[in-house]
Design an enzyme around this catalytic site. Structure first.
Site, PDB file in Angstrom:
ATOM      1  N   VAL A  47       0.840  -1.211   0.000  1.00 57.23           N
ATOM      2  CA  VAL A  47       0.000   0.000   0.000  1.00 57.23           C
ATOM      3  C   VAL A  47       0.871   1.257   0.000  1.00 57.23           C
ATOM      4  CG1 VAL A  47      -1.782   1.272   1.263  1.00 57.23           C
ATOM      5  CG2 VAL A  47      -1.926  -1.209   1.098  1.00 57.23           C
ATOM      6  N   CYS A  48       1.934   1.265   0.779  1.00 53.91           N
ATOM      7  CA  CYS A  48       2.819   2.431   0.853  1.00 53.91           C
ATOM      8  C   CYS A  48       3.585   2.633  -0.454  1.00 53.91           C
ATOM      9  CB  CYS A  48       3.797   2.294   2.016  1.00 53.91           C
ATOM     10  SG  CYS A  48       2.965   2.254   3.627  1.00 53.91           S
ATOM     11  N   THR A  49       3.951   1.540  -1.092  1.00 50.30           N
ATOM     12  CA  THR A  49       4.620   1.644  -2.386  1.00 50.30           C
ATOM     13  C   THR A  49       3.668   2.235  -3.416  1.00 50.30           C
ATOM     14  OG1 THR A  49       6.090  -0.202  -1.884  1.00 50.30           O
ATOM     15  CG2 THR A  49       5.768   0.329  -4.217  1.00 50.30           C
TER      16      THR A  49
END
Length: 154
Positions: A47-49
């Site tokens: 998700v952060c990527t």
């Protein structure tokens, strides 16, 4: 924990980026440059990527609107260097190992560190806040709209 709202003065901060350089909110205020300060839980997580790559893909639009993008997580400098290199991120990432910045901005999570974005105008006033641990990209377009609105108020 701080509960910041739109219209509040953004807390000044000082943190190291992935190159070991000190970055402060004051430098952006001195340049009269708004910033998008986004907190995310972890380098290289799916998700952060996705979130960071979405900021990367729209980075030029933020620059054209006169703003800078800054990511913040508790990951160390080496992790950030690798993350920046692997995904060609054109903006700086700050290291917040002891969650000092996260606490200052009232960013918290339950199981993971929080995901929150602050749009800070050229005077250091919070112009927008987006909160959402599981929503990785919806706030990016909203942040850009706020930045473009700020630009038109010059």
């Amino acid at each position: 924990m701080t509960k910041l709202k739109v219209g509040n003065i953004a807390p000044d901060f000082e943190a190291k980026n992935y190159l070991g350089q000190t970055v402060t909110l004051k430098e952006f205020k001195e340049k009269s440059q708004p910033i998008v300060l986004y907190f995310y839980p972890k380098d290289n997580s799916p998700v952060c990527t996705k979130e960071s790559c979405e900021f990367r893909d729209k980075y030029q639009k933020f620059i054209e609107a006169g703003a800078e993008v800054i990511g913040v997580s508790s990951d160390g400098e080496d992790s950030h260097k690798s993350f920046v290199s692997k995904y060609s991120l054109p903006f700086t990432l700050l290291t917040d190992k002891h969650s000092k910045l996260a606490k200052l901005y009232g960013v918290n999570g339950i199981l993971l560190p929080g995901r929150k974005t602050f749009i800070i105008d050229k005077y250091g006033i919070i112009a927008g806040i987006h909160d959402g641990l599981l929503s990785s990209t919806s706030h990016i377009d909203e942040s850009l709209k706020i930045i473009e609105k700020l630009k038109s108020q010059i």
